[in-house]
Scaffold this motif. Structure first.
Motif, PDB file in Angstrom:
ATOM      1  N   PRO A 107       4.583  -5.428   1.868  1.00  0.00           N
ATOM      2  CA  PRO A 107       3.865  -4.309   2.502  1.00  0.00           C
ATOM      3  C   PRO A 107       3.354  -3.273   1.508  1.00  0.00           C
ATOM      4  N   GLN A 108       4.139  -2.975   0.455  1.00  0.00           N
ATOM      5  CA  GLN A 108       3.656  -2.003  -0.522  1.00  0.00           C
ATOM      6  C   GLN A 108       2.485  -2.572  -1.324  1.00  0.00           C
ATOM      7  N   GLY A 109       2.540  -3.873  -1.578  1.00  0.00           N
ATOM      8  CA  GLY A 109       1.409  -4.503  -2.249  1.00  0.00           C
ATOM      9  C   GLY A 109       0.150  -4.433  -1.409  1.00  0.00           C
ATOM     10  N   PHE A 110       0.284  -4.681  -0.115  1.00  0.00           N
ATOM     11  CA  PHE A 110      -0.870  -4.588   0.785  1.00  0.00           C
ATOM     12  C   PHE A 110      -1.440  -3.172   0.766  1.00  0.00           C
ATOM     13  N   TYR A 114      -5.148  -2.420  -0.358  1.00  0.00           N
ATOM     14  CA  TYR A 114      -6.085  -2.129   0.731  1.00  0.00           C
ATOM     15  C   TYR A 114      -5.866  -0.783   1.415  1.00  0.00           C
ATOM     16  N   GLY A 115      -4.851  -0.041   0.991  1.00  0.00           N
ATOM     17  CA  GLY A 115      -4.561   1.221   1.658  1.00  0.00           C
ATOM     18  C   GLY A 115      -5.205   2.405   0.962  1.00  0.00           C
ATOM     19  N   ASP A 116      -4.524   3.539   1.033  1.00  0.00           N
ATOM     20  CA  ASP A 116      -5.051   4.753   0.420  1.00  0.00           C
ATOM     21  C   ASP A 116      -5.110   4.599  -1.092  1.00  0.00           C
ATOM     22  N   GLY A 120      -6.808   9.922  -8.416  1.00  0.00           N
ATOM     23  CA  GLY A 120      -7.281   9.990  -9.794  1.00  0.00           C
ATOM     24  C   GLY A 120      -7.464   8.659 -10.483  1.00  0.00           C
ATOM     25  N   TYR A 121      -7.165   7.565  -9.788  1.00  0.00           N
ATOM     26  CA  TYR A 121      -7.239   6.252 -10.430  1.00  0.00           C
ATOM     27  C   TYR A 121      -8.639   5.669 -10.313  1.00  0.00           C
TER      28      TYR A 121
END
Length: 226
Positions: A107-110, A114-116, A120-121
């Protein structure tokens, strides 16, 4: 014969994996802006100088994370597709199932892919994330084109897409019409939308079995193509 790595190389690979695992946990606890090299160094008992020898900047770490996760997702999608029966609809169903399975397991990879966005990246123009995205998008475009039994008549033209998008599609998936490319985007939206709702906990409040909702949507999606 596989290459024989030295003990130093193995230790470096293990440390790199640990750094990336902690970074994902930081993101889970504090959001995309929570990734901190200094915080990771403190948790691992390393000096800041030592951790910078692995990732000189936070952006380097985020790029490596997204690249590894994107490649892992692309591998999972392609493996599921290739293991399915030699039928366009079945291969697309397998691709969709693999998208959900991988996302629920990571889930963290998703969220990172694809999430927020990470504050700054800025991703490199042709970095590992872009390379993985080309595999995923190209694969889906080809699957939708194969499963579509009739050319969509939706009136789309290449002028409806960003400059250079046609050449990108041709490189990834061959000579597809703009109508098929638009259809693939709609397919992606239907898959991605339900997975995103489930990852963020919005489906569990309204459905006892989100997987059943997703599978029904996949079957309807494939039926609509052929």
């Amino acid at each position: 014969m596989p290459a024989i790595t030295s003990r130093r190389e193995r230790l470096r690979a293990e440390t790199t994996r640990e750094i990336m695992t902690i970074a994902l946990r930081q993101m889970a606890e504090a959001g995309p802006g929570g990734i901190s090299l200094r915080g990771i160094a403190r948790e691992m008992g390393m000096t800041a100088r030592a951790i910078y020898s692995y990732f000189p900047t936070r952006d380097d770490l985020v790029t490596a994370l997204i690249g590894d996760l994107g490649a892992a997702l692309a591998d999972a999608l392609e493996s599921a597709r290739d293991a399915a029966p030699d039928d366009p609809g079945e291969r697309l169903l397998a691709w969709g199932d693999a998208l959900r399975d991988w996302s629920l397991s990571n889930p963290q990879g998703f969220r990172l892919i694809y999430g927020d966005p990470v504050p700054g990246y800025r991703a490199p123009d042709d970095g590992p994330a872009a390379q993985a995205a080309r595999r995923i998008c190209g694969g889906l475009n080809r699957l939708v084109a194969a499963a579509c039994t009739a050319e969509p008549d939706d009136g789309f033209a290449w002028s409806d897409f960003p400059a250079g998008y046609r050449s990108k599609i041709e490189t990834e998936a061959g000579d597809l019409s703009p109508a098929v490319v638009a259809l693939a985007l709609r397919v992606w939206g239907r898959m991605h939308g339900l997975v995103s709702l489930e990852i963020h906990g919005h489906l569990s409040a309204v459905a006892n079995d989100p997987g059943a909702i997703y599978r029904a949507e996949l079957r309807n999606l494939v039926a609509s193509l052929g």
